[in-house]
Each structure stands twice: as structure tokens, then as C-alpha cells.
Motif scaffolding. Structure first.
Motif, PDB file in Angstrom:
ATOM      1  N   ALA A 222       0.880  -1.308   0.088  1.00 45.87           N
ATOM      2  CA  ALA A 222       0.050  -0.083  -0.059  1.00 45.87           C
ATOM      3  C   ALA A 222       0.713   1.184   0.028  1.00 45.87           C
ATOM      4  O   ALA A 222       0.546   2.240  -0.744  1.00 45.87           O
ATOM      5  N   THR A 223       1.892   1.319   0.677  1.00 44.17           N
ATOM      6  CA  THR A 223       2.736   2.260   0.877  1.00 44.17           C
ATOM      7  C   THR A 223       3.619   2.551  -0.450  1.00 44.17           C
ATOM      8  O   THR A 223       3.661   3.667  -0.935  1.00 44.17           O
ATOM      9  N   ALA A 224       3.961   1.513  -1.160  1.00 41.58           N
ATOM     10  CA  ALA A 224       4.635   1.729  -2.603  1.00 41.58           C
ATOM     11  C   ALA A 224       3.581   2.070  -3.505  1.00 41.58           C
ATOM     12  O   ALA A 224       3.831   3.138  -4.424  1.00 41.58           O
ATOM     13  N   GLY A 225       2.298   1.866  -3.507  1.00 44.65           N
ATOM     14  CA  GLY A 225       1.322   2.416  -4.250  1.00 44.65           C
ATOM     15  C   GLY A 225       0.978   3.913  -4.100  1.00 44.65           C
ATOM     16  O   GLY A 225       0.946   4.450  -4.922  1.00 44.65           O
ATOM     17  N   GLN A 226       1.028   4.366  -2.648  1.00 46.73           N
ATOM     18  CA  GLN A 226       0.901   5.841  -2.439  1.00 46.73           C
ATOM     19  C   GLN A 226       1.968   6.602  -2.982  1.00 46.73           C
ATOM     20  O   GLN A 226       1.831   7.548  -3.607  1.00 46.73           O
ATOM     21  N   VAL A 227       3.172   5.936  -2.932  1.00 45.83           N
ATOM     22  CA  VAL A 227       4.420   6.644  -3.500  1.00 45.83           C
ATOM     23  C   VAL A 227       4.275   6.810  -5.004  1.00 45.83           C
ATOM     24  O   VAL A 227       4.586   7.881  -5.408  1.00 45.83           O
ATOM     25  N   ARG A 228       3.844   5.822  -5.751  1.00 46.66           N
ATOM     26  CA  ARG A 228       3.656   6.034  -7.220  1.00 46.66           C
ATOM     27  C   ARG A 228       2.472   6.962  -7.432  1.00 46.66           C
ATOM     28  O   ARG A 228       2.896   7.685  -8.528  1.00 46.66           O
ATOM     29  N   ARG A 229       1.749   6.949  -6.731  1.00 45.01           N
ATOM     30  CA  ARG A 229       0.584   7.956  -6.874  1.00 45.01           C
ATOM     31  C   ARG A 229       1.050   9.289  -6.632  1.00 45.01           C
ATOM     32  O   ARG A 229       0.523  10.199  -7.401  1.00 45.01           O
ATOM     33  N   GLU A 230       1.800   9.691  -5.742  1.00 40.74           N
ATOM     34  CA  GLU A 230       2.362  10.858  -5.486  1.00 40.74           C
ATOM     35  C   GLU A 230       3.265  11.370  -6.686  1.00 40.74           C
ATOM     36  O   GLU A 230       3.181  12.441  -6.923  1.00 40.74           O
ATOM     37  N   LEU A 231       3.826  10.156  -6.995  1.00 42.16           N
ATOM     38  CA  LEU A 231       4.971  10.772  -7.962  1.00 42.16           C
ATOM     39  C   LEU A 231       4.032  11.056  -9.241  1.00 42.16           C
ATOM     40  O   LEU A 231       4.565  12.041 -10.184  1.00 42.16           O
ATOM     41  N   ASP A 232       3.144  10.338  -9.663  1.00 43.68           N
ATOM     42  CA  ASP A 232       2.132  10.648 -10.675  1.00 43.68           C
ATOM     43  C   ASP A 232       1.608  12.075 -10.811  1.00 43.68           C
ATOM     44  O   ASP A 232       1.448  12.864 -11.600  1.00 43.68           O
ATOM     45  N   THR A 233       1.239  12.366  -9.517  1.00 38.68           N
ATOM     46  CA  THR A 233       0.434  13.687  -9.302  1.00 38.68           C
ATOM     47  C   THR A 233       1.584  14.952  -9.346  1.00 38.68           C
ATOM     48  O   THR A 233       1.024  15.861 -10.168  1.00 38.68           O
ATOM     49  N   VAL A 234       2.937  14.681  -8.841  1.00 42.65           N
ATOM     50  CA  VAL A 234       3.720  15.606  -9.348  1.00 42.65           C
ATOM     51  C   VAL A 234       4.247  15.763 -10.578  1.00 42.65           C
ATOM     52  O   VAL A 234       4.395  17.052 -10.973  1.00 42.65           O
TER      53      VAL A 234
END
Length: 306
Positions: A222-234
Motif C-alpha cells: 500500500a505504501t509503494a502504491g501511495q508513492v507511485r500515486r504521489e509521483l504521478d501527481t507531481v
């Protein structure tokens, strides 16, 4: 003064390679190239083995040597880039403060760094490191040759010079804690001008309860998925601003330094950021940038930001 691509020359093969790289960058950016040399040589801080002091060369000889260096470099660049405007200047002062002053009017400052092979990578001299740490303009460090060469061509039989057909990625090391616009704009712009993909690398740390992901793997996922989503948002607004740039992302557990070093072997340019710290204890460049400066195979652009 009109904005330029500025390169510091000292007569070494590395600085001449930096001038060659800077010439191509000036063409990409449609800017003049400025070649500078700080002709004031610093006296040795130690006595010669003979016990006698070594007097510095007279200033007129230092200036004469500087002019020859600059004229020869300009002639060499003119052979490959006849339409490029090239300016030269023998700048006063010791190398570090002189180069920092020269960088103030530059779009980009380019310096050479000595390469020691695949293991040691960059050997960053005291001048380059001090300029890099003190500059508030982007600085690129260039090696004299890549450890892994391109295929030879008729125009470049040694296979050491990238050209217009070079399709290697631009690689960006991005800290999601400090995704500064200046850094992102530099990396996307570099990829767009070269018409190559941009690869974004971000390193993140597992939570303390993880112990390598064995105890709570579902939370780690879940943490890895959150990191990927944050990166996509940036990255989303920059993808929209540069729709021509193909972007790929790589999120890695742990520090990004080793992954950026590995990516540099197939990169045209590696871009990282450096936070500007104006303090009495001096400037810092950070562990990821340190790793790249010592081991990267490609030119490294360090973009300072607040």
C-alpha cells in the motif's frame, strides 16, 4: 550581458570535453557559448621538495597562456559548429570566485571532471566541487570520455561523441519531499530539446515496522502504491506542459544514488537537485549528488533550488 552557456577551461582534456558538450548544448538552446579561463594561478600551499619556494609565473605570462588556451578551444569548436557564436574571456581572480562570478550571467555553467574508470567514476577536483556547492545557477560536470562508448561512426571513429542520433534518456533523480519546479522544468526541457524520453527515479524508505517487508507486506504494498500515486501527481502538470516528452518512472526502496549511477550508463544526462543553503558552515551537495559525482558515467547536471 546576454545569457550564455558558459564553460570553464583549464587546459585539461576534461575541460575541453566540457567545452565540446557545452557547444552542443548552446546549439540546442540557441544561445552563444562563452569560454572562460581564470588565469590567476594559486601559489602552492607547500614547499617544493628542494626546499626552495616556487614563485608564481609573472601575470603577463599567465594571461598569454590563458589567451592561447581560449583561442585554441574556440578554433576547435568553430570546426564543428561554424555558425555558433563563441565568446572568450580571460577572467581575473582565482578559479573558484572567478567561475562563480561567471556563472551569475550564465544559463548554465559547464565544467570538466576527471574520470577514473568504471569503478571510481568522477574524481571531483576541489575547484569543481567548490563551484558546484556555491553556484546558484545550474552546473554540469562532464567527463572526458564515457566508460561505455557508443558504436563508432565515420564522423566519430572513437565512438565517444553523442550526436543528433543519440537516443539515450535524460534521467531525473526526484525527491518527492522537495519536488522543486526549477528542477522539473530543467529535466523536462532537456528531454524535450533532445527529443528523448525522460526517466524519473525516486527512492523511498520502508516504514520502521517493515523489517524488509516480511512482517506486514500488505501495508508495504500500500505504501509503494501511495508513492507511485504521489509521483504521478507531481509529474502530471509537467507531462501536460511537455506533451512531446515520453516519461517513465522508477520507484525504488532505499537511496536513489546507486540506481541513478546505474541508470547513468545508458543516459545522455543525469539531472539532480541541490538545496541552496546560505549558512556560515558552508554549502552542501547531499549524498545522492555526491554518489553521482564520484561514479556516474554520463554528464551530471546539478540544479540548485530553494
Amino acid at each position: 550581458m546576454r545569457s550564455t552557456i558558459t564553460v570553464g577551461l583549464d587546459g585539461s582534456p576534461e575541460s575541453l570535453a566540457a567545452a565540446d558538450w557545452a557547444a552542443r548544448e548552446a546549439v540546442l538552446r540557441d544561445l552563444p557559448l562563452r569560454l572562460v579561463n581564470a588565469s590567476q594561478w594559486q601559489a602552492p600551499a607547500y614547499a617544493a621538495a628542494s626546499g626552495f619556494d616556487i614563485p608564481p609565473l609573472p601575470r603577463e605570462l599567465q594571461h598569454s597562456s590563458s589567451r592561447r588556451l581560449l583561442d585554441n578551444a574556440r578554433a576547435g569548436i568553430a570546426d564543428g559548429h561554424p555558425d555558433l557564436r563563441v565568446e572568450t574571456e580571460d577572467i581575473d581572480g582565482l578559479p573558484v570566485p572567478a567561475l562563480l562570478r561567471a556563472a551569475e550571467d550564465a544559463e548554465l555553467l559547464v565544467l570538466g571532471s576527471r574520470g577514473l574508470g568504471k569503478v571510481a567514476g568522477f574524481l571531483v577536483g576541489s575547484v569543481s566541487l567548490a563551484v558546484l556547492a556555491g553556484s546558484e545557477r545550474p552546473v554540469v560536470l562532464v567527463r572526458s570520455a564515457r566508460p561505455e562508448r557508443q558504436a563508432p561512426s565515420d564522423a566519430d571513429p572513437a565512438g565517444t561523441r553523442p550526436d543528433a542520433t543519440d537516443r539515450r534518456d535524460v534521467v531525473l533523480g526526484l525527491d518527492l519531499g522537495h519536488p522543486h519546479d526549477r528542477l522539473l522544468d530543467f529535466a523536462f526541457d532537456a528531454a524535450s530539446r533532445r527529443a528523448v524520453p525522460l526517466r524519473v527515479v525516486h527512492g523511498w524508505t520502508l516504514p520502521p515496522y517493515s523489517y524488509g517487508g516480511d512482517l506486514m507486506p500488505e501495508l508495504d504494498d500500500a505504501t509503494a502504491g501511495q508513492v507511485r500515486r504521489e509521483l504521478d501527481t507531481v509529474l502530471r502538470p509537467w507531462r501536460e506542459k511537455f506533451p512531446d516528452v515520453e516519461v517513465s518512472t522508477q520507484t525504488t526502496v532505499g537511496g536513489a544514488g546507486p540506481h541513478l549511477v546505474d541508470a547513468s550508463h545508458d543516459a545522455a544526462l543525469v539531472v539532480v537537485g541541490r538545496r541552496i543553503r546560505r549558512s556560515v558552515v558552508g554549502a552542501h551537495i547531499g549524498p545522492v549528488t555526491q554518489a553521482l559525482l564520484h561514479h556516474a558515467a554520463a554528464p551530471v547536471a546539478v540544479v540548485p533550488h530553494d
